[in-house]
Design an enzyme around this catalytic site. Structure first.
Site, PDB file in Angstrom:
ATOM      1  N   GLN A   9       4.799  -8.915   3.721  1.00  0.00           N
ATOM      2  CA  GLN A   9       4.415 -10.247   4.187  1.00  0.00           C
ATOM      3  C   GLN A   9       5.542 -11.241   3.911  1.00  0.00           C
ATOM      4  O   GLN A   9       6.182 -11.179   2.873  1.00  0.00           O
ATOM      5  CB  GLN A   9       3.162 -10.668   3.414  1.00  0.00           C
ATOM      6  CG  GLN A   9       2.324 -11.685   4.133  1.00  0.00           C
ATOM      7  CD  GLN A   9       0.921 -11.773   3.544  1.00  0.00           C
ATOM      8  OE1 GLN A   9       0.420 -10.822   2.964  1.00  0.00           O
ATOM      9  NE2 GLN A   9       0.273 -12.913   3.673  1.00  0.00           N
ATOM     10  N   SER A  87       5.285  -3.791  -0.875  1.00  0.00           N
ATOM     11  CA  SER A  87       3.897  -4.270  -0.823  1.00  0.00           C
ATOM     12  C   SER A  87       3.204  -3.763   0.444  1.00  0.00           C
ATOM     13  O   SER A  87       3.021  -2.564   0.626  1.00  0.00           O
ATOM     14  CB  SER A  87       3.880  -5.803  -0.926  1.00  0.00           C
ATOM     15  OG  SER A  87       2.566  -6.287  -1.028  1.00  0.00           O
ATOM     16  N   LEU A  88       2.875  -4.658   1.378  1.00  0.00           N
ATOM     17  CA  LEU A  88       2.279  -4.269   2.656  1.00  0.00           C
ATOM     18  C   LEU A  88       3.107  -3.186   3.348  1.00  0.00           C
ATOM     19  O   LEU A  88       2.574  -2.287   4.005  1.00  0.00           O
ATOM     20  CB  LEU A  88       2.188  -5.515   3.544  1.00  0.00           C
ATOM     21  CG  LEU A  88       2.075  -5.292   5.049  1.00  0.00           C
ATOM     22  CD1 LEU A  88       0.685  -4.810   5.398  1.00  0.00           C
ATOM     23  CD2 LEU A  88       2.418  -6.552   5.818  1.00  0.00           C
ATOM     24  N   ARG A 112      -7.354  -4.775   4.315  1.00  0.00           N
ATOM     25  CA  ARG A 112      -6.621  -5.273   3.140  1.00  0.00           C
ATOM     26  C   ARG A 112      -6.390  -6.778   3.257  1.00  0.00           C
ATOM     27  O   ARG A 112      -6.608  -7.541   2.311  1.00  0.00           O
ATOM     28  CB  ARG A 112      -5.274  -4.537   3.053  1.00  0.00           C
ATOM     29  CG  ARG A 112      -4.363  -4.940   1.897  1.00  0.00           C
ATOM     30  CD  ARG A 112      -3.047  -4.167   2.039  1.00  0.00           C
ATOM     31  NE  ARG A 112      -2.176  -4.272   0.879  1.00  0.00           N
ATOM     32  CZ  ARG A 112      -1.168  -5.125   0.760  1.00  0.00           C
ATOM     33  NH1 ARG A 112      -0.932  -5.993   1.744  1.00  0.00           N
ATOM     34  NH2 ARG A 112      -0.405  -5.128  -0.328  1.00  0.00           N
ATOM     35  N   GLN A 243      -2.133  -0.567  -6.099  1.00  0.00           N
ATOM     36  CA  GLN A 243      -1.051  -1.467  -5.692  1.00  0.00           C
ATOM     37  C   GLN A 243      -1.450  -2.941  -5.650  1.00  0.00           C
ATOM     38  O   GLN A 243      -0.648  -3.821  -5.953  1.00  0.00           O
ATOM     39  CB  GLN A 243      -0.521  -1.018  -4.327  1.00  0.00           C
ATOM     40  CG  GLN A 243       0.814  -1.622  -3.949  1.00  0.00           C
ATOM     41  CD  GLN A 243       0.855  -2.018  -2.485  1.00  0.00           C
ATOM     42  OE1 GLN A 243       0.034  -2.775  -2.004  1.00  0.00           O
ATOM     43  NE2 GLN A 243       1.828  -1.487  -1.768  1.00  0.00           N
TER      44      GLN A 243
END
Length: 290
Positions: A9, A87-88, A112, A243
């Protein structure tokens, strides 16, 4: 060994993916499939929307994922030997190495995003970028602050993001500046990602992940939680659940990939943030943007 990395992101930009849609039949089909799965025309927002519309978490996360994965699927000779995502971006990496199908990963990314959005609305929370301090100093100062504030993203040496309750993050920023941080700056984010504040989202996402089929990957993924190569579907699943509340160990992941034989890193998706971080982690690393 060829390593491919996928952004998270924050890498989004207006007009993202439009060129792919217009020049590749494969890309066009995948984008249209995504519109059906999500139940709204995300392509309209990606191609024509404002920066403000793109910033909505329910849009941002699927948009960055789609740009990354569809870019990868339209590359010639795309044969990763190791993958990682920030992350994402870990979801994009798991499609790239065959652990998840495009459809399943997109559904999980959408769930998510919505779960994280809900978690952000429970308690005022935020993140801050800290520049110019050793990781250990940042960790110790966070531990000394009343309230929830933790190290969330180990991006590169001397660049760490902290995350937690707004008041605790603000107090930590003051203490970090006093300790000699070049900058300790609040980030324009919706909430405290990769911190205990995301526990409600983690529980919600865990159920969705448990119900999804994870296949044996074609190459190892270096997961944010462990910063190590993982090739076992069950372990990948477990780490993906952890995570949301655990830090992104990006510095450690890249160092481990290099130690394990990564000869080049190609960033696939919007922006060039990861290539920049990799160069700061190891100035001799060979990097490319797809």
């Amino acid at each position: 060994m060829k390593a491919y990395v996928f952004p998270g992101q924050g890498a989004q930009f207006t007009g993202m993916g439009k060129d792919l849609y217009e020049t590749s039949e494969v890309a066009k089909e995948l984008f249209e499939k995504a519109n059906q799965i999500l139940g709204f025309r995300i392509t309209d927002i990606m191609f024509e929307g404002t920066a403000e519309q793109l910033k909505e978490t329910k849009v941002t996360q699927p948009a960055v994922f789609l740009h990354s994965v569809i870019s990868a699927m339209t590359l010639e000779n795309f044969k990763p030997e190791m993958v990682a995502g920030h992350s994402l971006g870990e979801f994009s990496a798991l499609v790239a190495n065959g652990t998840l199908t495009f459809e399943d990963a997109l559904k999980l990314v959408s769930q998510r995003a919505l779960a994280m959005q809900k978690a952000c609305e429970i308690t005022p929370s935020t993140m801050a970028a800290v520049l110019g301090l050793e990781d250990k100093v940042v960790e110790d100062i966070c531990a000394s602050i009343d309230g929830i504030v933790v190290a969330a993203n180990y991006n590169c040496p001397g660049q760490l993001v902290i995350s937690g309750e707004t008041t605790a993050v603000e107090k930590a920023c003051e203490a970090l500046k006093e300790a000699g941080a070049k900058r300790a700056l609040l980030l324009p984010v919706g909430g405290a990602f990769h911190s205990p504040m995301m526990e409600p989202a983690r529980e919600e996402l865990a159920a969705a992940i448990e119900a999804t089929t994870f296949s044996t990957p074609t190459c190892p993924v270096y997961q944010n939680v462990t910063a190590n190569a993982v090739s076992d579907a069950e372990s990948i699943k477990k780490n993906l659940i952890l995570q949301l509340t655990a830090p992104v160990r990006w510095t450690q992941s890249i160092q481990q990939m290099i130690a394990d034989g990564a000869s080049s890193f190609t960033e696939v998706g919007p922006g060039k943030v990861l290539v920049g971080l990799i160069k700061k982690i190891d100035k001799d690393a060979e990097t490319h943007s797809a």
